[in-house]
Design a protein around this motif. Structure first.
Motif, PDB file in Angstrom:
ATOM      1  N   ALA A   1      -5.090  31.116 -25.868  1.00 47.41           N
ATOM      2  CA  ALA A   1      -5.823  31.031 -27.295  1.00 47.41           C
ATOM      3  C   ALA A   1      -7.129  30.248 -27.172  1.00 47.41           C
ATOM      4  CB  ALA A   1      -4.753  30.184 -28.099  1.00 47.41           C
ATOM      5  N   MET A   2      -7.941  31.194 -27.998  1.00 44.75           N
ATOM      6  CA  MET A   2      -9.263  30.666 -27.921  1.00 44.75           C
ATOM      7  C   MET A   2      -9.778  30.852 -29.422  1.00 44.75           C
ATOM      8  SD  MET A   2     -12.389  32.347 -25.677  1.00 44.75           S
ATOM      9  CE  MET A   2     -11.950  31.739 -23.997  1.00 44.75           C
ATOM     10  N   ILE A   3     -10.455  29.491 -29.566  1.00 49.15           N
ATOM     11  CA  ILE A   3     -11.113  29.444 -30.779  1.00 49.15           C
ATOM     12  C   ILE A   3     -12.480  29.348 -30.876  1.00 49.15           C
ATOM     13  CG2 ILE A   3     -11.277  27.767 -33.010  1.00 49.15           C
ATOM     14  CD1 ILE A   3      -8.504  26.542 -32.178  1.00 49.15           C
ATOM     15  N   GLY A   4     -13.183  30.218 -31.814  1.00 51.37           N
ATOM     16  CA  GLY A   4     -14.551  30.277 -31.744  1.00 51.37           C
ATOM     17  C   GLY A   4     -15.190  30.663 -32.938  1.00 51.37           C
ATOM     18  N   ARG A   5     -16.656  30.476 -33.241  1.00 48.56           N
ATOM     19  CA  ARG A   5     -17.116  30.795 -34.394  1.00 48.56           C
ATOM     20  C   ARG A   5     -18.456  31.575 -33.994  1.00 48.56           C
ATOM     21  NH1 ARG A   5     -17.397  25.092 -36.935  1.00 48.56           N
ATOM     22  NH2 ARG A   5     -18.865  24.013 -35.470  1.00 48.56           N
TER      23      ARG A   5
ATOM     24  N   ILE B   1     -17.594  28.650 -28.349  1.00 53.93           N
ATOM     25  CA  ILE B   1     -16.219  28.384 -28.216  1.00 53.93           C
ATOM     26  C   ILE B   1     -15.788  26.770 -28.587  1.00 53.93           C
ATOM     27  CG2 ILE B   1     -14.233  28.397 -26.314  1.00 53.93           C
ATOM     28  CD1 ILE B   1     -15.334  31.242 -27.107  1.00 53.93           C
ATOM     29  N   LEU B   2     -14.907  26.605 -29.555  1.00 54.13           N
ATOM     30  CA  LEU B   2     -14.685  25.294 -29.859  1.00 54.13           C
ATOM     31  C   LEU B   2     -13.370  24.537 -29.313  1.00 54.13           C
ATOM     32  CD1 LEU B   2     -14.795  26.461 -33.915  1.00 54.13           C
ATOM     33  CD2 LEU B   2     -16.626  25.054 -32.553  1.00 54.13           C
ATOM     34  N   GLY B   3     -12.574  25.634 -28.809  1.00 52.32           N
ATOM     35  CA  GLY B   3     -11.245  25.114 -28.256  1.00 52.32           C
ATOM     36  C   GLY B   3     -10.715  26.232 -27.294  1.00 52.32           C
ATOM     37  N   VAL B   4      -9.688  26.105 -26.342  1.00 50.51           N
ATOM     38  CA  VAL B   4      -9.153  26.733 -25.528  1.00 50.51           C
ATOM     39  C   VAL B   4      -7.760  26.094 -25.244  1.00 50.51           C
ATOM     40  CG1 VAL B   4      -8.993  28.268 -23.420  1.00 50.51           C
ATOM     41  CG2 VAL B   4     -11.201  28.011 -24.528  1.00 50.51           C
TER      42      VAL B   4
ATOM     43  N   ALA C   1       0.116  27.270 -25.831  1.00 45.86           N
ATOM     44  CA  ALA C   1      -1.299  27.367 -25.888  1.00 45.86           C
ATOM     45  C   ALA C   1      -2.175  27.208 -27.085  1.00 45.86           C
ATOM     46  CB  ALA C   1      -1.503  29.058 -25.371  1.00 45.86           C
ATOM     47  N   VAL C   2      -1.427  27.589 -28.244  1.00 50.41           N
ATOM     48  CA  VAL C   2      -1.862  27.463 -29.603  1.00 50.41           C
ATOM     49  C   VAL C   2      -2.276  26.076 -29.842  1.00 50.41           C
ATOM     50  CG1 VAL C   2      -1.553  27.657 -32.024  1.00 50.41           C
ATOM     51  CG2 VAL C   2      -1.435  29.495 -30.498  1.00 50.41           C
TER      52      VAL C   2
ATOM     53  N   LYS D   1      -6.843  23.914 -37.256  1.00 57.76           N
ATOM     54  CA  LYS D   1      -5.574  24.404 -37.278  1.00 57.76           C
ATOM     55  C   LYS D   1      -5.694  25.895 -37.344  1.00 57.76           C
ATOM     56  CE  LYS D   1      -1.063  23.931 -38.591  1.00 57.76           C
ATOM     57  NZ  LYS D   1      -0.691  24.448 -37.549  1.00 57.76           N
ATOM     58  N   ILE D   2      -4.534  26.521 -36.402  1.00 60.17           N
ATOM     59  CA  ILE D   2      -4.793  27.902 -36.158  1.00 60.17           C
ATOM     60  C   ILE D   2      -3.881  28.775 -37.519  1.00 60.17           C
ATOM     61  CG2 ILE D   2      -4.403  30.060 -34.693  1.00 60.17           C
ATOM     62  CD1 ILE D   2      -5.398  28.253 -32.195  1.00 60.17           C
TER      63      ILE D   2
END
Length: 451
Positions: A19-23, A32-35, A61-62, A72-73
């Motif tokens: 799960a990869m968070i980005g903007r 990439i803010l968090g993996v 993963a989340v 928060k996803i």
């Protein structure tokens, strides 16, 4: 924390779930803010075979990605691959009722919807229809026919087909993990977005993404995707062969492959030996690196030859279809020592390893630029793209506030109901959606109805 402009990609692989968070930052790069990464337990060769375990792996993963980033996803863009995916070429045409009017979006939608009605094998569904070139009244090689006059509109299509049940299972796992489905992307396309340049796509390039359970192939020429295939072998079969060939446990086989493995047996001298601790007081095992390389080499050759066969099926040997930019290798399996040289030797094509660093912000963690995360980065890019389209559409709707308030509310009402079955033509003012987005919308409805 607020998650107003963050995007999340979820790569459900055979070996790992990421799960990869980005903007997007101010320079247009992906930050990439968090993996979060977890071992994938319920997936075999890209297909979910245990719903409960897959849900647990996704949640793990989340949660990891959320704790790293403090975001928060709520919804994710998911990648789809697996051995059930196949592609075919198809030609179709429509005869227009009024040849004196110019060709517009409606004609193209009509032609594409006609392809969706093709009869498939039981349990299969068309998940992707990509127009390649159009013909108008026999005039060939037209990239964009909108605005032209003509009575007969014809096109060649690249059609991707998958099993309905496998797609629904992935949707079910995501929803049961408490997440919304923002979109679905073919994984070879996501990897291609992350590691290929536009010049390569124009010149002609084959992307080979070697994952744990499957090897995905995507071929581009003249900027258009020409061929996709999923080969049901990946890094896991190499590990399995080492395990059987050396009579050791899987964990040791995987470590051996990563640390000492090479795809080229000639590199190792006969006297290079690795000692592996025995199980529960047993004698340690000694394995020569030459033997290890021979085991790896045999399986890797098989995978590359299968991929090369697909490249030949596409027609690489024809002058017009030549892939000038050669091959780009990505995915976890591409990190195997001397793989690049072996691929060049077997195929005779220029080869490079594809890193997703081109689109990442400069201060990104070096680990993120690994080929291992190419698909996840591509999915985040896809999620960001989807978001920016939504923002544009919202702005288009929001502009006329004082003059037409009644119509505005009817547009909003319409939007709520269009999700189920309203035809695409009912939104003439909006920016035209790509075929893939339309398919993603259809699929989301399909999954909602299946619940």
């Amino acid at each position: 924390m607020e998650n107003n402009n963050i995007a999340v990609g979820l790569d459900i692989g055979t070996t790992k779930i990421v799960a990869m968070i980005g903007r997007k930052n101010e320079y247009g790069k992906v930050e990439i803010l968090g993996v979060g990464k977890s071992k994938s337990l319920g997936v075999h060769r890209g297909v979910v075979n245990n719903i409960t375990q897959t849900i647990q792996s996704i949640q793990q993963a989340v949660q990891e990605a959320e704790s790293v980033s403090d975001f928060k996803i709520s919804e994710v863009v998911v990648g789809i691959a697996g051995q059930h995916i196949r592609s075919l070429q198809h030609s179709d045409y429509i005869t227009r009722t009024n040849a004196d009017e110019v060709i517009d979006d409606e004609d193209i939608d009509l032609l594409i919807n006609q392809v969706y009605k093709l009869v498939m094998l039981p349990g299969e569904e068309i998940i992707h229809v990509l127009p390649q070139e159009y013909k108008v009244d026999g005039q060939a090689e037209i990239k964009e026919p909108i605005g032209m006059y003509g009575g007969r509109l014809e096109a060649n299509f690249h059609v991707v087909v998958g099993q309905v049940s496998s797609i629904r299972n992935i949707g079910r796992c995501v929803k049961s993990s408490g997440l919304g489905l923002a979109g679905i992307t073919l994984e070879p396309l996501a990897s291609a977005n992350a590691v290929l340049s536009q010049e390569e796509k124009e010149a002609g390039v084959a992307l080979i993404d070697i994952g744990g359970g499957t090897t995905d192939l995507a071929i581009f020429k003249d900027g258009i995707i020409r061929h996709t295939a999923v080969i049901p072998f990946g890094g896991n079969v190499i590990t399995e062969d080492i395990k059987e060939g050396c009579s050791i446990i899987e964990k040791q086989a995987e470590l051996l492959k990563i640390k000492f493995g090479s795809a080229w047996p000639g590199e190792n001298k006969d006297n290079e030996i690795v000692s592996i601790p025995g199980l529960r007081g047993r004698e340690p095992k000694e394995i020569t690196l030459k033997n290890l390389s021979k085991i790896i080499h045999a399986r890797v050759v098989e995978i590359i030859e299968q991929a090369y066969l697909e490249i030949k099926n596409y027609g690489h040997e024809e002058q017009k279809k030549k892939l000038i930019a050669g091959i780009v290798l990505t995915g976890g399996g591409s990190q195997l020592n001397h793989l690049k040289q072996l691929v060049e030797y077997i195929t005779g094509m220029d080869t490079r390893i594809g890193y997703p660093n081109e689109h990442l912000a400069g201060d990104s963690d070096a680990e993120m630029a690994s080929p291992l995360y190419a698909t996840a980065v591509g999915l985040v890019m896809n999620a960001i793209e989807n978001q920016s389209k939504v923002v544009i559409e919202e702005e288009v709707v929001e502009q006329p506030t004082e003059t037409i308030s009644d119509e505005e509310t009817s547009i909003e009402d319409n939007e709520e109901h269009t999700n189920n079955s309203a035809p695409i033509q009912s939104e003439p003012k909006k920016e035209r959606k790509s075929i893939f987005e339309k398919w993603a919308d259809k699929l989301k409805d399909f999954l909602d109805n299946a619940e």
